[in-house]
Design an enzyme around this catalytic site. Structure first.
Site, PDB file in Angstrom:
ATOM      1  N   GLN A 124       0.699  -1.310   0.054  1.00 31.64           N
ATOM      2  CA  GLN A 124       0.213   0.008   0.042  1.00 31.64           C
ATOM      3  C   GLN A 124       0.990   1.233  -0.096  1.00 31.64           C
ATOM      4  OE1 GLN A 124      -2.140   1.763   3.211  1.00 31.64           O
ATOM      5  NE2 GLN A 124      -4.079   1.055   2.268  1.00 31.64           N
TER       6      GLN A 124
ATOM      7  N   GLY B 146      -9.767  -6.877   8.808  1.00 30.39           N
ATOM      8  CA  GLY B 146      -8.616  -6.015   9.589  1.00 30.39           C
ATOM      9  C   GLY B 146      -8.213  -6.686  10.915  1.00 30.39           C
ATOM     10  N   ARG B 147      -9.032  -6.241  11.911  1.00 29.87           N
ATOM     11  CA  ARG B 147      -8.866  -6.800  13.441  1.00 29.87           C
ATOM     12  C   ARG B 147      -8.871  -8.201  13.565  1.00 29.87           C
ATOM     13  NH1 ARG B 147     -12.919  -1.902  15.788  1.00 29.87           N
ATOM     14  NH2 ARG B 147     -12.028  -0.165  14.680  1.00 29.87           N
TER      15      ARG B 147
ATOM     16  N   ARG C 209      -7.864   2.400  -2.788  1.00 31.65           N
ATOM     17  CA  ARG C 209      -8.547   2.304  -1.673  1.00 31.65           C
ATOM     18  C   ARG C 209      -9.351   3.554  -1.356  1.00 31.65           C
ATOM     19  NH1 ARG C 209      -7.006   1.253   4.712  1.00 31.65           N
ATOM     20  NH2 ARG C 209      -8.501  -0.349   5.251  1.00 31.65           N
TER      21      ARG C 209
ATOM     22  N   TYR D  95      -5.852  10.825   3.977  1.00 26.54           N
ATOM     23  CA  TYR D  95      -4.501  11.161   3.527  1.00 26.54           C
ATOM     24  C   TYR D  95      -4.469  12.022   2.468  1.00 26.54           C
ATOM     25  CZ  TYR D  95      -3.548   7.700   7.450  1.00 26.54           C
ATOM     26  OH  TYR D  95      -3.882   7.356   8.985  1.00 26.54           O
TER      27      TYR D  95
END
Length: 378
Positions: free
Chosen positions: A104, A326-327, A236, A187
């Protein structure tokens, strides 16, 4: 893409020729496990990704593409030959286990802090608008006030585009199967996409076409450079997220428009954070993966808050093509096997270990299912 009723355990071909062993994607998660004070991938990171190689696709943590783009202590970079050599150890190890892995590409923009940039002593963004709430972290990991960024000049934008191109080229040299452009979570690219952070009056601000221009130029430049074919480039997006002070009233129109624009490039995928558990700005109705798939003629990855059952439902309905976790992947390195066999999951990781430099603690010390079974039989 033709309708496929299969769920998480079905194989999937990404683009023209990248064969994924299942439809589980390991999400990019900033873990800050580089040795303290460095930005170099290390052996504990190699072990972490190798442990999770049974995912259909791994997307690495955000990896900073330039000195200007840096902004997270102990997070990795991809700017030098030394970074290439360090990342190559990771990709070689993952590939030896049969895994597939994308890097990424990350530029923090206004979510950085000037202490990361001693050459310029400032931060950059689309406009001179600081993150509106919360606190930044400086290069020493200490809390600091958010700073007002310097708007990127036209020349600065062109230079940043080339930073992405160089990072993709270095990613190819490091053995990655592809790259994901991080255009989510407030971002720098997201800062250009959204009106809450972009108040420019030039060709990079105002209309949806103009706000999309920066991302489109990055995509076109990377494809033209040819380090990866277009089908090995993913993007993304987070149309619903509030992280980093984001959220704009026209996101419900902007992001489907952007998905339609991106369709022409034959990209590998759009990775859509449509779940609202990561923070929902509530400024417009949430944008769903289904809406994005209707606009984007290609592979859609769904993300945020998925469970096994929800993911299987989305996949079998044809609403999405791949499901990102993810988690669950933090505490379950063998998540694909646990899902396939209907095995119990490990407890969730403690928040304190998500992104702090604790080496292997809470990172590579999670048991695999067969280890749990062995303990029970002893």
């Amino acid at each position: 893409m033709p309708f496929d009723p299969a769920g998480l355990q079905a194989k999937f071909t990404l683009g023209d020729d990248l064969e994924l062993s299942n439809r589980l994607v390991m999400a990019p998660m900033t873990c800050a496990r580089c040795d303290p004070g460095t930005d170099m991938p290390n052996d504990v990171m190699k072990e972490y990704y190798t442990q999770r190689a049974s995912a259909g696709l791994i997307i690495t943590e955000g990896t900073q593409i330039s000195e200007e783009g840096k902004g997270w202590a102990n997070a990795p970079c991809i700017t030098t030959d030394e970074h290439v050599q360090a990342w190559t150890k990771v990709t070689d190890s993952v590939h030896a286990k049969g895994g597939k892995i994308f890097l990424q590409l990350w530029h923090l923009g206004r979510q950085s802090h000037s202490s990361f940039h001693p050459k310029t002593n400032d931060i950059v963004s689309a406009s001179a608008i600081a993150v509106p709430s919360g606190t930044a972290r400086d290069a020493n990991g200490q809390s600091a006030e958010w700073e007002v960024p310097r708007p990127l000049s036209i020349d600065g934008i062109k230079s940043t585009v080339q930073d992405y191109v160089k990072a993709a080229r270095l990613s190819k040299e490091a053995g990655f199967d592809g790259v994901e452009i991080h255009a989510a979570n407030g971002y720098v690219i997201d800062q250009f996409l959204q009106t809450c952070s972009n108040q420019r009056t030039d060709e990079y601000g105002g209309s949806m076409e103009n706000r999309a221009r920066f991302l489109i130029e990055i995509v076109e430049a990377m494809i033209e450079d040819g380090a990866f074919p277009s089908t090995r480039i993913g993007i993304r997006l987070s149309p619903n997220g509030a992280f980093g002070g984001m959220g704009s009233a026209d996101n419900g129109v902007m992001f489907p428009y952007l998905a339609e624009r991106l369709s022409k490039y034959n990209l590998g995928y759009l990775h859509v954070m449509d779940g609202v558990e990561f923070g929902y700005h509530e400024l417009c109705p949430p944008v769903s993966c289904f809406e994005m798939k209707a606009a984007f003629k290609g592979t859609i990855i769904a993300n945020v808050g998925l469970t096994k059952d929800v993911a299987n439902g989305l996949l079998r309905s044809g609403a999405v093509d791949l499901a990102c976790f993810g988690r669950l992947y933090i505490s379950n390195p063998d998540l694909a096997e646990r899902f396939a066999k209907g095995l119990a999951l490990n407890p969730d990781a403690e928040y304190e270990t998500w992104w702090r430099p604790t080496a292997g603690e809470g990172y590579t010390d999670w048991p695999f299912a067969e280890e749990d079974e062995k303990k029970e039989s002893d």
